[in-house]
Motif scaffolding. Sequence first.
Motif, PDB file in Angstrom:
ATOM      1  N   ARG A 160      64.607  -6.773  69.892  1.00  0.00           N
ATOM      2  CA  ARG A 160      63.545  -5.793  69.719  1.00  0.00           C
ATOM      3  C   ARG A 160      62.926  -5.801  68.325  1.00  0.00           C
ATOM      4  O   ARG A 160      61.782  -5.373  68.163  1.00  0.00           O
ATOM      5  CB  ARG A 160      64.096  -4.387  69.986  1.00  0.00           C
ATOM      6  CG  ARG A 160      64.730  -4.213  71.336  1.00  0.00           C
ATOM      7  CD  ARG A 160      63.715  -4.196  72.443  1.00  0.00           C
ATOM      8  NE  ARG A 160      62.671  -3.187  72.201  1.00  0.00           N
ATOM      9  CZ  ARG A 160      61.574  -3.098  72.919  1.00  0.00           C
ATOM     10  NH1 ARG A 160      61.360  -3.974  73.900  1.00  0.00           N
ATOM     11  NH2 ARG A 160      60.676  -2.169  72.659  1.00  0.00           N
ATOM     12  N   THR A 161      63.676  -6.194  67.338  1.00  0.00           N
ATOM     13  CA  THR A 161      63.181  -6.113  65.954  1.00  0.00           C
ATOM     14  C   THR A 161      63.112  -7.516  65.353  1.00  0.00           C
ATOM     15  O   THR A 161      63.952  -8.370  65.658  1.00  0.00           O
ATOM     16  CB  THR A 161      64.138  -5.237  65.123  1.00  0.00           C
ATOM     17  OG1 THR A 161      65.470  -5.774  65.208  1.00  0.00           O
ATOM     18  CG2 THR A 161      64.137  -3.802  65.612  1.00  0.00           C
ATOM     19  N   PRO A 162      62.139  -7.765  64.432  1.00  0.00           N
ATOM     20  CA  PRO A 162      61.103  -6.811  63.993  1.00  0.00           C
ATOM     21  C   PRO A 162      60.008  -6.593  65.042  1.00  0.00           C
ATOM     22  O   PRO A 162      59.246  -5.655  64.949  1.00  0.00           O
ATOM     23  CB  PRO A 162      60.531  -7.488  62.754  1.00  0.00           C
ATOM     24  CG  PRO A 162      60.758  -8.946  63.006  1.00  0.00           C
ATOM     25  CD  PRO A 162      62.051  -9.053  63.738  1.00  0.00           C
ATOM     26  N   GLN A 163      59.944  -7.479  66.058  1.00  0.00           N
ATOM     27  CA  GLN A 163      58.992  -7.311  67.150  1.00  0.00           C
ATOM     28  C   GLN A 163      59.634  -7.859  68.417  1.00  0.00           C
ATOM     29  O   GLN A 163      60.559  -8.673  68.352  1.00  0.00           O
ATOM     30  CB  GLN A 163      57.684  -8.053  66.857  1.00  0.00           C
ATOM     31  CG  GLN A 163      57.844  -9.553  66.616  1.00  0.00           C
ATOM     32  CD  GLN A 163      56.531 -10.224  66.257  1.00  0.00           C
ATOM     33  OE1 GLN A 163      55.493  -9.590  66.279  1.00  0.00           O
ATOM     34  NE2 GLN A 163      56.596 -11.507  65.915  1.00  0.00           N
TER      35      GLN A 163
END
Length: 609
Positions: A27-30
């Motif tokens: 999920r992170t950073p996108q």
Amino acid sequence: PAGGRVFAFRDARWAPDPLLEPGPAVRTPQPVPLVIDNGSFQTRAGWACAEPAVPAEPLLRFRSLAARGRGARAGAETQVGNDLGSPEPLRWLLRSPFDRNVPVQLELQELLLDHVFQRLGVASQGCVDHPIVLTEAVCNPLYSRQMMSELLFECYQVPKVSYGVDSLYSFYHNRRQNWPCSGLIISSGYQCTHILPILEGRLDAKNCKRINLGGCQAAVYLQRLLQLKYPGHFAAITLSRMEEILHEHSYIAEDYIEELQKWRSPEYYENNMHKMQLPFSNKLLGSTLTSEEKQERRQQQLRRLQELNARRREEKLQLDQERLDRLLYVQELLEDGQMDQFHKALVELNMDSAEELQSYINKLSLAIEQTKQKILQAEVNIEVDVVDSKPETPDLDPLGSEQSLEDVEGINEFEPLFAEEQPEVEKPVAAVQPVFNLAEYHQLFLGTERIRAPEIVFQPSLIGEDQAGIAETMQYVLERYPKEQQAVLVQNVFLTGGNAMYPGLKARVRKELLEMRPFQSSFQVHLASNPVLDAWYGARDWAVEYQTRDEGWITRKDYEEKGGEYLKEHCASNVYVPIRLPKQAPRTAEALAPSRAPASSTGSASDQA
């Protein structure tokens, strides 16, 4: 040699896919791309993330099948992929979204995607916020891509999607430093086999060729061969077992005719034949009990038989006694002179005279006396058997009845319990052996079937298909190029797809190339490192590399502006051919006027006629 070995069918059940929780790196950073290899045989899905915490392999692998109940069961939950457990009990309910290698059933495709998103833990409350990398067929019809884009953008609200060809992803995943950018891909899968020329790193779509044969047709052909060879095991020769034979016991002959000549040799047949063991029940193979246990069981069965026959004799004696009393009552009517009642009773008994009545009374009295004697004799013999300590079978039949062992429930032994009424010398009891080996009867002997089924991709005429095989199609594709480009293409002949797992395919393609290429010309044949999964690995490599670029990604804005069939090309994609509709001339009043005149003249002519 494997000829003496027996291979058991595994009949492995599919384990249901677990519910996975995506890690924070997804999920992170996108949101990272989700890679789905949408194959007609198997769907593979996983994350495209460079972080070591995320596995660089497909997390889901399941058959592209769904089973939906009908009629009263229509409200039951639909099962997808590995949740089916085994395909055979539900074979008549199985549905696939694919027609050949092209997805055409949008509802079934949505079920497969729902299964992927649910099991990977994607938050699907109204949308899937991960980019999607999806494989599609070579020269995929625009209508199929339009349906898929509509499903992804309208139903799942994905931010962007990229389409690529599975065999091209596999090609680029296996590229090495010294590999040329051009080559000839032979991709043989479950439904189709493709010959794809690659020139300067791009697919030459105009010269691609497809053969409508693959692993599915080979499994059906093998099933037909073995069902004709073993009609007694027709139902046990299932498609799932045929696929297991193809995956683990089949190979492609380098020279098919020469290999058939080898199989004519008895020694070669014995050394290379595989025996497949079908499941069977061993109840008829004889008991594994010891002789003492068998003797004790026979004694128990004998006592049960004696008790059963004694009970039946008592019941028969009671019925005969009641009938005798009825006949004696009728005879008393005759003695008392009640002739009307006597004749009426004779009619009810279906008798004609008093002499016939007397004859029946005498016979019935004799039968009752004999039955009483047998009951007394049986009681004496049971007492003798209890006192006697020798576990031998008795010489005489203490029951004297017509009761056979097969009529008594619970008797399932081959050995006779006791002899017929023969009061002579005792005879030893010998066990009757089975006439044949039941295990061998349930074995399938795989001889030339090991090479016949895979051979159909080279010789489709074996199953009556009017198509060219791999060798002829490959030569046809090469001849569409100048000799210089032919020499470049054959320097990198690349084999991928599920059928590339057959042993001997690489040697067979090399032999075919040697026959069709000029004398002393060079060529190279390469096999994918993992023909089944390299398409997913290649799609993952592309997604990781192009995640932050615009090349190859179709955004929602592109979908809304240019339609669902729109495709952004990249190194592993199809070639985009937009729909070109001819512009129609405006239909004005002046343009319509001349067309009315012939109609009116024609009408007047017909009126005159």
